[in-house]
Design a protein around this motif. Structure first.
Motif, PDB file in Angstrom:
ATOM      1  N   ILE A   1      80.948  11.082  45.379  1.00 43.58           N
ATOM      2  CA  ILE A   1      81.774  10.951  44.178  1.00 43.58           C
ATOM      3  C   ILE A   1      81.440  12.041  43.165  1.00 43.58           C
ATOM      4  O   ILE A   1      82.325  12.638  42.547  1.00 43.58           O
ATOM      5  CB  ILE A   1      81.608   9.552  43.571  1.00 43.58           C
ATOM      6  N   ALA A   2      80.148  12.323  43.001  1.00 45.55           N
ATOM      7  CA  ALA A   2      79.742  13.365  42.058  1.00 45.55           C
ATOM      8  C   ALA A   2      80.280  14.727  42.477  1.00 45.55           C
ATOM      9  O   ALA A   2      80.821  15.480  41.653  1.00 45.55           O
ATOM     10  CB  ALA A   2      78.218  13.406  41.953  1.00 45.55           C
ATOM     11  N   GLN A   3      80.155  15.037  43.771  1.00 46.15           N
ATOM     12  CA  GLN A   3      80.649  16.327  44.257  1.00 46.15           C
ATOM     13  C   GLN A   3      82.161  16.437  44.130  1.00 46.15           C
ATOM     14  O   GLN A   3      82.694  17.496  43.777  1.00 46.15           O
ATOM     15  CB  GLN A   3      80.230  16.526  45.710  1.00 46.15           C
TER      16      GLN A   3
ATOM     17  N   TYR B   1      85.653   8.717  49.249  1.00 47.54           N
ATOM     18  CA  TYR B   1      85.056   8.774  47.915  1.00 47.54           C
ATOM     19  C   TYR B   1      85.143  10.152  47.261  1.00 47.54           C
ATOM     20  O   TYR B   1      85.563  10.276  46.108  1.00 47.54           O
ATOM     21  CB  TYR B   1      83.599   8.317  47.989  1.00 47.54           C
ATOM     22  N   SER B   2      84.757  11.207  47.972  1.00 47.55           N
ATOM     23  CA  SER B   2      84.793  12.538  47.359  1.00 47.55           C
ATOM     24  C   SER B   2      86.230  12.986  47.121  1.00 47.55           C
ATOM     25  O   SER B   2      86.537  13.587  46.081  1.00 47.55           O
ATOM     26  CB  SER B   2      84.040  13.551  48.225  1.00 47.55           C
TER      27      SER B   2
ATOM     28  N   GLY C   1      81.468  16.317  49.629  1.00 48.01           N
ATOM     29  CA  GLY C   1      81.182  15.086  50.362  1.00 48.01           C
ATOM     30  C   GLY C   1      80.251  15.307  51.532  1.00 48.01           C
ATOM     31  O   GLY C   1      79.488  16.280  51.594  1.00 48.01           O
ATOM     32  N   ASP C   2      80.315  14.402  52.508  1.00 49.43           N
ATOM     33  CA  ASP C   2      79.394  14.433  53.644  1.00 49.43           C
ATOM     34  C   ASP C   2      79.500  15.703  54.479  1.00 49.43           C
ATOM     35  O   ASP C   2      78.579  16.030  55.222  1.00 49.43           O
ATOM     36  CB  ASP C   2      79.654  13.229  54.560  1.00 49.43           C
ATOM     37  N   ASN C   3      80.629  16.407  54.386  1.00 48.74           N
ATOM     38  CA  ASN C   3      80.789  17.601  55.214  1.00 48.74           C
ATOM     39  C   ASN C   3      80.034  18.816  54.684  1.00 48.74           C
ATOM     40  O   ASN C   3      79.994  19.856  55.339  1.00 48.74           O
ATOM     41  CB  ASN C   3      82.275  17.954  55.399  1.00 48.74           C
ATOM     42  N   VAL C   4      79.385  18.679  53.515  1.00 48.84           N
ATOM     43  CA  VAL C   4      78.651  19.821  52.952  1.00 48.84           C
ATOM     44  C   VAL C   4      77.171  19.541  52.725  1.00 48.84           C
ATOM     45  O   VAL C   4      76.425  20.455  52.361  1.00 48.84           O
ATOM     46  CB  VAL C   4      79.277  20.300  51.616  1.00 48.84           C
TER      47      VAL C   4
END
Length: 299
Positions: free
Chosen positions: A280-282, A13-14, A267-270
């Protein structure tokens, strides 16, 4: 092509969101993805306007189809195993030895959950063993619910989940490391603390039926939240020198920039806020900020 304006590592997504922003900015982009998102067995995605209740796969298929319409965005199936900083930009290498170069790098690789060695856990993860009440709490509201965690994080998570159900038990899977004060506060809120070690999660197609303990006892429940450790899917600390947070996330500023010039992450990594909407926003913001950096350099 082997040279691009931007390489995006990770096409979920990101990564796709960043790719769309850059494609609309007329940038030559390569998205490298392994095709194995962490939520691939989650049946439904929630808390995302216009997509609430869709499967993660449905959302990602539509997203990729839309990004593919931008002819400056290319896709490559593979796993990045090595990254390097060059005098001008970056080079990435896949597991097959393929090498690509770019002026900028966006890391959208997500994270890898380190699941406990409990039979039934992996099969239920993302279905009835849950990580996020905002994503899944509404669907199991007021049900018999458990939390698999210990220590301070267990205490804080218990406070959170109590908002969705008052029928709540904390499973520490061994001796509790809660403080006496924390234990007493949980008891006052009728949150039981169960220290039995879990032998197996009994389920049907990922739907929890009960917990089976090593002492032979059982506990029936509908859902189990779990706070488990994770690791990054790519070694950005050693290869690139990106700073990490104490929690193990890639450290970024408000513009999704890492401490290394030219590298962004999203995404999830941050962030601990693991959701499709957040990713998606990031990604959208990271794509725009990378384009702005390229514009400034070229002007």
């Amino acid at each position: 092509m082997k040279n691009f304006d931007v390489i995006i590592i990770g096409g979920s997504y990101s990564g796709l969101s960043a790719g769309m922003a850059l494609g609309r900015s007329l940038r030559n982009v390569l998205i490298i993805d392994s095709g194995k998102p962490c939520n691939r067995q989650t049946p439904h995605s929630h808390n995302f306007l216009t997509q609430d209740g869709k499967t993660p796969k449905e959302i990602s298929i539509i997203a990729r189809e839309q990004v593919e319409k931008y002819n400056t965005v290319k896709f490559h199936d593979g796993v990045v195993v090595k990254t390097a900083k060059l005098d001008l930009g970056f080079e990435v290498e896949t597991e097959k030895g393929e090498k690509f170069k770019a002026k900028k790098l966006i890391i959208a690789t997500g994270i890898k959950d380190i699941q406990p060695n409990i039979p039934g856990f992996a099969e239920s993860w993302g279905i009835s063993v849950l990580h996020c009440p905002y994503c899944h709490g509404y669907e199991v509201k007021n049900e018999i619910t458990g939390i698999l965690a210990n220590g301070d994080i267990a205490f804080e998570f218990s406070k959170m989940i109590l908002n969705w159900t008052k029928n709540l038990t904390l499973f520490t899977n061994g001796e509790s490391s809660l403080s006496e004060e924390q234990t007493q506060k949980l008891k006052k809120k009728s949150i039981n603390v169960n220290e039995n070690e879990i032998e197996e999660i009994i389920h049907e197609n990922g739907q929890i039926q009960k917990l089976l303990f090593k002492n032979g006892q059982e506990f029936s429940l509908k859902a189990l939240y779990a706070k488990i450790p994770f690791k990054q899917n790519i070694n950005v600390l050693e290869d690139l020198g990106c700073e990490m947070t104490e929690q193990g996330f890639i450290k970024v500023d408000p513009f999704q920039k890492t401490n290394i010039y030219g590298i962004y992450a999203c995404g999830d990594n941050v962030t601990m806020m693991r959701s499709v909407a957040t990713a998606i926003a990031q990604g959208n913001f990271a794509g725009a900020m990378v384009n702005k950096e390229l514009v400034d350099e070229q002007f």
